[in-house]
Design a protein around this motif. Structure first.
Motif, PDB file in Angstrom:
ATOM      1  N   TYR A 242       0.982  -1.248   0.269  1.00  0.00           N
ATOM      2  CA  TYR A 242       0.302  -0.115   0.405  1.00  0.00           C
ATOM      3  C   TYR A 242       1.279   1.266  -0.175  1.00  0.00           C
ATOM      4  O   TYR A 242       0.800   1.638  -0.089  1.00  0.00           O
ATOM      5  N   LYS A 243       1.855   0.928  -0.259  1.00  0.00           N
ATOM      6  CA  LYS A 243       3.345   2.070   0.283  1.00  0.00           C
ATOM      7  C   LYS A 243       3.464   2.928  -1.031  1.00  0.00           C
ATOM      8  O   LYS A 243       2.943   2.180  -2.204  1.00  0.00           O
ATOM      9  N   PRO A 244       3.403   4.132  -0.920  1.00  0.00           N
ATOM     10  CA  PRO A 244       4.059   5.089  -1.923  1.00  0.00           C
ATOM     11  C   PRO A 244       4.478   3.745  -3.605  1.00  0.00           C
ATOM     12  O   PRO A 244       5.211   4.110  -3.454  1.00  0.00           O
ATOM     13  N   PRO A 245       3.418   4.623  -4.862  1.00  0.00           N
ATOM     14  CA  PRO A 245       2.208   5.287  -4.900  1.00  0.00           C
ATOM     15  C   PRO A 245       1.097   4.461  -5.072  1.00  0.00           C
ATOM     16  O   PRO A 245       0.216   5.041  -5.745  1.00  0.00           O
ATOM     17  N   ARG A 246       1.168   3.566  -4.610  1.00  0.00           N
ATOM     18  CA  ARG A 246      -0.233   2.688  -3.769  1.00  0.00           C
ATOM     19  C   ARG A 246      -1.097   2.989  -2.852  1.00  0.00           C
ATOM     20  O   ARG A 246      -2.110   2.580  -2.904  1.00  0.00           O
ATOM     21  N   GLU A 247      -0.927   4.434  -2.768  1.00  0.00           N
ATOM     22  CA  GLU A 247      -1.895   4.486  -1.727  1.00  0.00           C
ATOM     23  C   GLU A 247      -3.165   4.366  -1.816  1.00  0.00           C
ATOM     24  O   GLU A 247      -4.574   4.213  -1.265  1.00  0.00           O
ATOM     25  N   PHE A 248      -3.421   4.902  -3.122  1.00  0.00           N
ATOM     26  CA  PHE A 248      -4.987   4.902  -3.129  1.00  0.00           C
ATOM     27  C   PHE A 248      -6.304   4.006  -3.725  1.00  0.00           C
ATOM     28  O   PHE A 248      -6.667   3.939  -3.664  1.00  0.00           O
ATOM     29  N   ASN A 249      -5.182   3.483  -4.264  1.00  0.00           N
ATOM     30  CA  ASN A 249      -5.586   2.041  -5.099  1.00  0.00           C
ATOM     31  C   ASN A 249      -5.907   0.861  -3.292  1.00  0.00           C
ATOM     32  O   ASN A 249      -6.741   0.326  -3.429  1.00  0.00           O
ATOM     33  N   TRP A 250      -5.234   1.313  -2.425  1.00  0.00           N
ATOM     34  CA  TRP A 250      -5.687   0.318  -1.676  1.00  0.00           C
ATOM     35  C   TRP A 250      -7.291   1.292  -0.420  1.00  0.00           C
ATOM     36  O   TRP A 250      -8.210   0.633   0.072  1.00  0.00           O
ATOM     37  N   VAL A 251      -7.415   3.019  -0.727  1.00  0.00           N
ATOM     38  CA  VAL A 251      -8.855   2.998  -0.102  1.00  0.00           C
ATOM     39  C   VAL A 251      -9.765   2.202  -0.800  1.00  0.00           C
ATOM     40  O   VAL A 251     -10.350   2.043  -0.652  1.00  0.00           O
TER      41      VAL A 251
END
Lengths: 263, 371
Positions: free
Chosen positions: A137-146
């Motif tokens: 979930y760490k950058p750059p994937r933060e939003f996809n975790w949300v």
């Protein structure tokens, strides 16, 4: 490929005009054909053409996200079949359930649907667990975790709305227990803290006939209107939102750099 | 055999099971050096070796097989809707093991100055067709066959037709919400059913923005993420999965506790002796009646709750979480610590209940405001 081996029926099929009009790259044998078959397929092109070696290891990915999607498809198909037999009214819902078990030949659609739904809840949790443990979930994937968290919530809501539809004792009381929570919502439930403040003189704006529980059930208790509401949400409303979010979720995996891995 | 069953019934009580669970948890997932020292001294990482895996799996399988011979236990676990939870128990352990096993291997590699096991040369790639598609194909065939066997072997439950006039005892929510229903024992519905679930969702969404540690992205690891992993695992395994297991298997009529080998007696009497903080202070200690004024009556509860949420964060920012506070800044740290304190309020309330029979810290039933 040499022309001598054309006797093989599959090869001849693969070279035929019909086949080539559908799958342009032919039977994927060469490296180029294999790459083209992924690129040219609307389904396969969810994937990139090439992947880092660790990304295809089951002990890294656990396949849980893919299986969640697969279970969603299984549930959609069995759900559509079940809709042929099921009428969401207090009068018929329960008897339709009995008919499904007794009159429909080889009737295990309801079983596949129910156990598949349970399994999907578990696969979603395990998918989230894997993503957490690999720090994906760490950058750059933060939003996809949300987006994933919203999808998890919607999965639970889909399962919860479906729980009511058999209209047996298990169903209405489980949903009664669940929806009783809504009346305690702060400010918006008639037994919630702060609801008494939303009043004009003696007139309470939030009362038993106008709070969130009423909105959820379409009535003061789990009855005819609640059954219809849950049915519509279960079959159309929530799947519609889920499908949009799934599209975003899958798209973002690619846009955020594909499957995570150490750099 | 009977003494063993009796012992399990006692040990399964939430007071003992959760206490042991939480204590053991900290040693298995050490959040700081002190716990890690003991983790190493007690060789707890044995659990994440192959032998440890077989050992635990053996114990779990034997326990469930043995349990099937008991009429009360088998009645609960054979209930069709409870079957997925047995699967969940096994899956949680299996996948926890898979992740921790790889995490420890990677920890050792990183400590030796090497790259984690998942690392490969960026140029060295495999083709999706066939290397990925065939794995997906096998996975979905396995999944579908499992689902078919499950569906043929176990009929979906259908009880009597819905009857609003007759509520079953116990009335249970669907199994994935039983953690929340279990929370209702300790908190009122507005917290357990509305505020906390919303905070769980919000908190999960906030994870990527609050965990600013750049290490451990894209591979299994433990040592580099000694804060994030224990918090997540504590919330997920103990406050979510364990409460679901308790709510499903160990809560019977009237939501009373029943051990796994105990008969679900409808008439089991459990005295309700819980009292509010205001009653403890004014009646028990001061030996007088409760004051008329609500604010005066509940002032101690308010002080405790405000102290918990307003004094603890700055205190923790100066002591235990000093580094984290510097990294996150005031706003993010405040949000993080608020979520953490909300999460910890559940075990805290549990212990207040178990130790002092405390019902509510703040009790204003006039406004449905009970904490």
């Amino acid at each position: 490929m040499s022309d001598k081996k054309k006797s093989n029926i599959f090869q001849r099929l693969g070279e035929s005009q019909v086949w080539k009009s559908i799958i342009r790259s032919g039977i994927p044998r060469t490296r180029r054909q294999r790459m083209m078959s992924v690129l040219n397929s609307v389904f396969l092109h969810l994937h990139p053409v090439r992947l880092p070696r660790h990304a295809v290891k089951v002990k890294f990915t656990w396949c849980m996200g893919g299986l969640t999607f697969f279970l969603f498809l299984v549930l959609t198909i069995t759900g559509i079949l079940l809709m042929f037999y099921y009428r969401p009214t207090v009068e018929y819902a329960y008897t339709d359930m009995i008919d499904l078990g007794e009159q429909v030949p080889l009737g295990i659609m309801r079983e596949i649907h129910r156990w598949g739904a349970h399994a999907m809840v578990i696969t979603v949790w395990l998918h989230m667990f894997r993503v957490f443990m690999t720090g994906s979930y760490k950058p750059p994937r933060e939003f996809n975790w949300v987006v994933g968290v919203i999808l998890l919530t919607l999965t639970l809501l889909l399962s919860f709305t479906g729980y009511l539809l058999p209209w047996d004792q298990l169903a209405i009381w489980a949903v009664t227990v669940g929806s009783n929570m809504a009346r305690a919502t702060p400010f918006l439930g008639h037994e919630g803290p702060g609801a008494a403040l939303l009043a004009l003189g003696d007139i309470n704006f939030v009362n038993i006939g106008s709070d969130v529980k009423f909105a959820l059930l379409g009535g003061r208790f789990v009855g005819e209107a609640a059954l219809l509401r849950f049915y519509v949400l279960h079959c159309i409303g929530l799947p519609f939102i889920v499908m949009i979010l799934m599209a975003i979720h899958f798209w973002r995996i690619r846009k955020d750099g594909g499957i995570s891995g150490p750099t | 055999m009977e003494t063993f069953k009796h012992l399990v019934n006692i040990l399964a009580h939430p007071t003992i099971m959760l206490t042991v669970g939480m204590l053991v948890f900290l040693f298995f997932f050490p959040p700081n050096d002190w716990f890690e020292k003991w983790n190493r001294r007690l060789r707890l990482n044995f659990l994440w070796t192959k032998k440890g895996f077989y050992f635990v799996m053996f114990l779990m399988v034997v326990f469930f097989l043995f349990g099937l011979t008991d009429p009360n236990f088998s009645l609960i676990i054979k209930k069709p809707d409870n079957v997925p939870i047995i699967g969940l128990i096994f899956f949680v352990f299996i996948f926890l093991w898979i992740s921790m096993n790889q995490a420890l291997k990677n920890d050792n590699l990183i400590e030796a100055g090497e790259k984690p096991e998942e690392y490969n040369d960026p140029e060295d790639k495999v083709l999706v067709w066939p290397d990925l598609v065939y794995i997906e194909f096998i996975a979905l065939i396995l999944c579908m066959s499992l689902l078919l066997i499950w569906s043929i072997g176990l009929e979906a439950p259908l009880e009597g037709p819905a009857n609003p006039a007759e509520s079953p005892n116990p009335s249970k929510a669907p199994w994935y919400f039983l953690g929340l229903q279990e929370m209702l024992v300790y908190f009122d519905p507005w917290l357990a059913g509305v505020v906390f679930p919303s905070l769980i969702i919000l908190g999960l969404m906030a994870i990527p923005y609050l965990d600013t540690n750049p290490e451990g992205a894209g591979y299994y690891s433990y040592k580099q993420r000694r804060l994030a992993i224990p918090i997540y695992l504590f919330g997920w395994m103990i406050l979510w999965v364990a409460l679901i297991v308790i709510g499903t298997f160990l809560r019977g009529p009237n939501w009373n506790f029943f051990g796994p080998f105990e008969f679900w007696d409808l008439h089991k009497l459990v005295p309700l002796t819980n009292i509010n903080l205001s009653e403890i202070i004014y009646i028990k200690w001061f030996n007088r009646g409760l004051p008329e004024n609500i604010l005066v009556r509940e002032i101690f509860g308010f002080l405790i709750v405000f102290g918990y949420f307003l004094l603890l964060p700055p205190l923790l920012a100066k002591t235990a979480f000093k580094k984290l506070h510097q990294n996150l800044g005031n706003f993010k740290f405040g949000f993080f610590i608020f979520l953490l304190l909300c999460m910890l309020s559940l075990p805290i309330k549990m212990y207040l209940r178990w130790l002092f029979n405390l019902k509510y810290l703040i009790a204003i039933p006039e406004f449905f405001f009970n904490i």
